[in-house]
Scaffold this motif. Structure first.
Motif, PDB file in Angstrom:
ATOM      1  N   GLU A   1     -37.619 -88.281  24.836  1.00  0.00           N
ATOM      2  CA  GLU A   1     -36.444 -88.852  24.162  1.00  0.00           C
ATOM      3  C   GLU A   1     -36.616 -90.355  23.981  1.00  0.00           C
ATOM      4  O   GLU A   1     -36.252 -90.916  22.952  1.00  0.00           O
ATOM      5  CB  GLU A   1     -35.190 -88.535  24.989  1.00  0.00           C
ATOM      6  CG  GLU A   1     -33.908 -88.664  24.240  1.00  0.00           C
ATOM      7  CD  GLU A   1     -33.788 -87.667  23.092  1.00  0.00           C
ATOM      8  OE1 GLU A   1     -33.226 -88.061  22.063  1.00  0.00           O
ATOM      9  OE2 GLU A   1     -34.257 -86.534  23.209  1.00  0.00           O
TER      10      GLU A   1
ATOM     11  N   LYS B   1     -38.892 -91.017  21.105  1.00  0.00           N
ATOM     12  CA  LYS B   1     -38.200 -90.785  19.839  1.00  0.00           C
ATOM     13  C   LYS B   1     -37.383 -92.010  19.469  1.00  0.00           C
ATOM     14  O   LYS B   1     -37.402 -92.468  18.327  1.00  0.00           O
ATOM     15  CB  LYS B   1     -37.283 -89.573  19.949  1.00  0.00           C
ATOM     16  CG  LYS B   1     -37.986 -88.250  20.001  1.00  0.00           C
ATOM     17  CD  LYS B   1     -36.943 -87.146  20.101  1.00  0.00           C
ATOM     18  CE  LYS B   1     -37.545 -85.847  20.522  1.00  0.00           C
ATOM     19  NZ  LYS B   1     -36.533 -84.806  20.702  1.00  0.00           N
TER      20      LYS B   1
ATOM     21  N   LYS C   1     -37.733 -94.510  16.243  1.00  0.00           N
ATOM     22  CA  LYS C   1     -36.620 -94.783  15.334  1.00  0.00           C
ATOM     23  C   LYS C   1     -36.386 -96.288  15.209  1.00  0.00           C
ATOM     24  O   LYS C   1     -36.236 -96.823  14.108  1.00  0.00           O
ATOM     25  CB  LYS C   1     -35.338 -94.117  15.833  1.00  0.00           C
ATOM     26  CG  LYS C   1     -35.292 -92.635  15.647  1.00  0.00           C
ATOM     27  CD  LYS C   1     -33.970 -92.083  16.172  1.00  0.00           C
ATOM     28  CE  LYS C   1     -33.925 -90.584  16.146  1.00  0.00           C
ATOM     29  NZ  LYS C   1     -32.672 -90.058  16.690  1.00  0.00           N
TER      30      LYS C   1
ATOM     31  N   GLU D   1     -31.026 -94.248   4.956  1.00  0.00           N
ATOM     32  CA  GLU D   1     -31.555 -92.921   4.628  1.00  0.00           C
ATOM     33  C   GLU D   1     -32.948 -92.741   5.220  1.00  0.00           C
ATOM     34  O   GLU D   1     -33.260 -91.685   5.774  1.00  0.00           O
ATOM     35  CB  GLU D   1     -31.593 -92.729   3.109  1.00  0.00           C
ATOM     36  CG  GLU D   1     -30.230 -92.586   2.476  1.00  0.00           C
ATOM     37  CD  GLU D   1     -30.284 -92.589   0.950  1.00  0.00           C
ATOM     38  OE1 GLU D   1     -31.398 -92.599   0.373  1.00  0.00           O
ATOM     39  OE2 GLU D   1     -29.216 -92.577   0.327  1.00  0.00           O
TER      40      GLU D   1
ATOM     41  N   LYS E   1     -32.745 -92.278   8.938  1.00  0.00           N
ATOM     42  CA  LYS E   1     -32.255 -90.938   9.239  1.00  0.00           C
ATOM     43  C   LYS E   1     -33.378 -89.911   9.101  1.00  0.00           C
ATOM     44  O   LYS E   1     -33.546 -89.035   9.950  1.00  0.00           O
ATOM     45  CB  LYS E   1     -31.101 -90.574   8.301  1.00  0.00           C
ATOM     46  CG  LYS E   1     -30.492 -89.227   8.576  1.00  0.00           C
ATOM     47  CD  LYS E   1     -29.340 -88.943   7.627  1.00  0.00           C
ATOM     48  CE  LYS E   1     -28.780 -87.551   7.872  1.00  0.00           C
ATOM     49  NZ  LYS E   1     -27.707 -87.230   6.922  1.00  0.00           N
ATOM     50  N   GLN E   2     -34.172 -90.040   8.035  1.00  0.00           N
ATOM     51  CA  GLN E   2     -35.289 -89.111   7.831  1.00  0.00           C
ATOM     52  C   GLN E   2     -36.319 -89.248   8.945  1.00  0.00           C
ATOM     53  O   GLN E   2     -36.849 -88.247   9.437  1.00  0.00           O
ATOM     54  CB  GLN E   2     -35.944 -89.354   6.470  1.00  0.00           C
ATOM     55  CG  GLN E   2     -35.095 -88.889   5.312  1.00  0.00           C
ATOM     56  CD  GLN E   2     -35.715 -89.220   3.969  1.00  0.00           C
ATOM     57  OE1 GLN E   2     -36.658 -89.993   3.889  1.00  0.00           O
ATOM     58  NE2 GLN E   2     -35.173 -88.640   2.909  1.00  0.00           N
TER      59      GLN E   2
ATOM     60  N   GLY F   1     -35.750 -90.169  11.983  1.00  0.00           N
ATOM     61  CA  GLY F   1     -35.142 -89.546  13.153  1.00  0.00           C
ATOM     62  C   GLY F   1     -35.236 -88.027  13.098  1.00  0.00           C
ATOM     63  O   GLY F   1     -35.541 -87.374  14.099  1.00  0.00           O
ATOM     64  N   GLU F   2     -34.981 -87.458  11.919  1.00  0.00           N
ATOM     65  CA  GLU F   2     -35.055 -86.004  11.772  1.00  0.00           C
ATOM     66  C   GLU F   2     -36.480 -85.501  11.993  1.00  0.00           C
ATOM     67  O   GLU F   2     -36.698 -84.492  12.664  1.00  0.00           O
ATOM     68  CB  GLU F   2     -34.547 -85.590  10.389  1.00  0.00           C
ATOM     69  CG  GLU F   2     -33.041 -85.764  10.225  1.00  0.00           C
ATOM     70  CD  GLU F   2     -32.582 -85.571   8.789  1.00  0.00           C
ATOM     71  OE1 GLU F   2     -33.426 -85.347   7.894  1.00  0.00           O
ATOM     72  OE2 GLU F   2     -31.362 -85.653   8.554  1.00  0.00           O
ATOM     73  N   VAL F   3     -37.453 -86.217  11.430  1.00  0.00           N
ATOM     74  CA  VAL F   3     -38.860 -85.827  11.601  1.00  0.00           C
ATOM     75  C   VAL F   3     -39.255 -85.934  13.077  1.00  0.00           C
ATOM     76  O   VAL F   3     -39.916 -85.048  13.623  1.00  0.00           O
ATOM     77  CB  VAL F   3     -39.786 -86.687  10.708  1.00  0.00           C
ATOM     78  CG1 VAL F   3     -41.241 -86.494  11.079  1.00  0.00           C
ATOM     79  CG2 VAL F   3     -39.568 -86.352   9.240  1.00  0.00           C
TER      80      VAL F   3
ATOM     81  N   THR G   1     -37.326 -85.674  15.652  1.00  0.00           N
ATOM     82  CA  THR G   1     -36.661 -84.588  16.366  1.00  0.00           C
ATOM     83  C   THR G   1     -37.395 -83.268  16.141  1.00  0.00           C
ATOM     84  O   THR G   1     -37.612 -82.499  17.085  1.00  0.00           O
ATOM     85  CB  THR G   1     -35.194 -84.457  15.906  1.00  0.00           C
ATOM     86  OG1 THR G   1     -34.530 -85.696  16.156  1.00  0.00           O
ATOM     87  CG2 THR G   1     -34.472 -83.341  16.624  1.00  0.00           C
ATOM     88  N   THR G   2     -37.796 -83.014  14.901  1.00  0.00           N
ATOM     89  CA  THR G   2     -38.532 -81.783  14.581  1.00  0.00           C
ATOM     90  C   THR G   2     -39.850 -81.729  15.339  1.00  0.00           C
ATOM     91  O   THR G   2     -40.193 -80.712  15.935  1.00  0.00           O
ATOM     92  CB  THR G   2     -38.788 -81.696  13.059  1.00  0.00           C
ATOM     93  OG1 THR G   2     -37.533 -81.711  12.386  1.00  0.00           O
ATOM     94  CG2 THR G   2     -39.546 -80.435  12.706  1.00  0.00           C
TER      95      THR G   2
END
Length: 161
Positions: free
Chosen positions: A3, A6, A10, A78, A81-82, A84-86, A88-89
């Protein structure tokens, strides 16, 4: 990916986006002001008219800079956010992979423990007895030949029937 990693990724992405956006905005503002001032100073006009043109141009440059700043902020959010999503994935995939590895190792450990128990059962060799192991080794070398002979004998028996 932990975490903390991550979050670091970010923050690093946000910092880089902010630096590039800030540099772009400063460059755009300086360029707009320099261009406007140059155009006004080289154009032949009366003092009052020149001051009005400078004020209008400064107002327009300010509005365009504000619009550009809003657009850059939106796009930066944006992108963050992308990222962060990547992250997390990827973190989820790493976690799943680690869980599958732990399951496989646990299963293999159980299998090895079962084999050891089976080998230690009555009638099997004591795997801790070095002499028994050394006596069993030559026999295991002869095993493929014995199997091959048995197969040939079976084939010959079937052929004669």
């Amino acid at each position: 990916m932990t975490e903390q990693n991550k979050e670091q990724a970010k923050e690093q992405a946000k910092g880089q986006a902010k630096k590039s956006a800030r540099g772009f905005l400063i460059g755009a503002a300086v360029g707009a002001v320099a261009g406007a001032v140059s155009a006004l100073l080289f154009a032949p006009k009366a003092g009052k008219e020149l001051r009005q043109d400078i004020a209008d141009t400064a107002r327009t440059a300010g509005e365009k800079t504000r619009e550009l700043a809003e657009t850059t902020a939106t796009k930066t959010k944006e992108a963050a956010k992308q990222v962060g999503e990547v992250a997390t994935t990827i973190g989820g995939k790493v976690k799943d992979s680690a869980m599958h590895t732990v399951e496989a190792v646990t299963t293999a450990k159980g299998n090895v423990q079962d084999w050891v128990k089976e080998l230690r059962s009555p009638g099997m060799i004591d795997i801790t007895d070095a002499q028994a192991l050394s006596e069993a080794a030559p026999a295991s070398d002869e095993l493929p030949e014995a199997v091959e002979e048995a197969v040939e004998e079976t084939d010959e028996t079937k052929a004669s029937e």
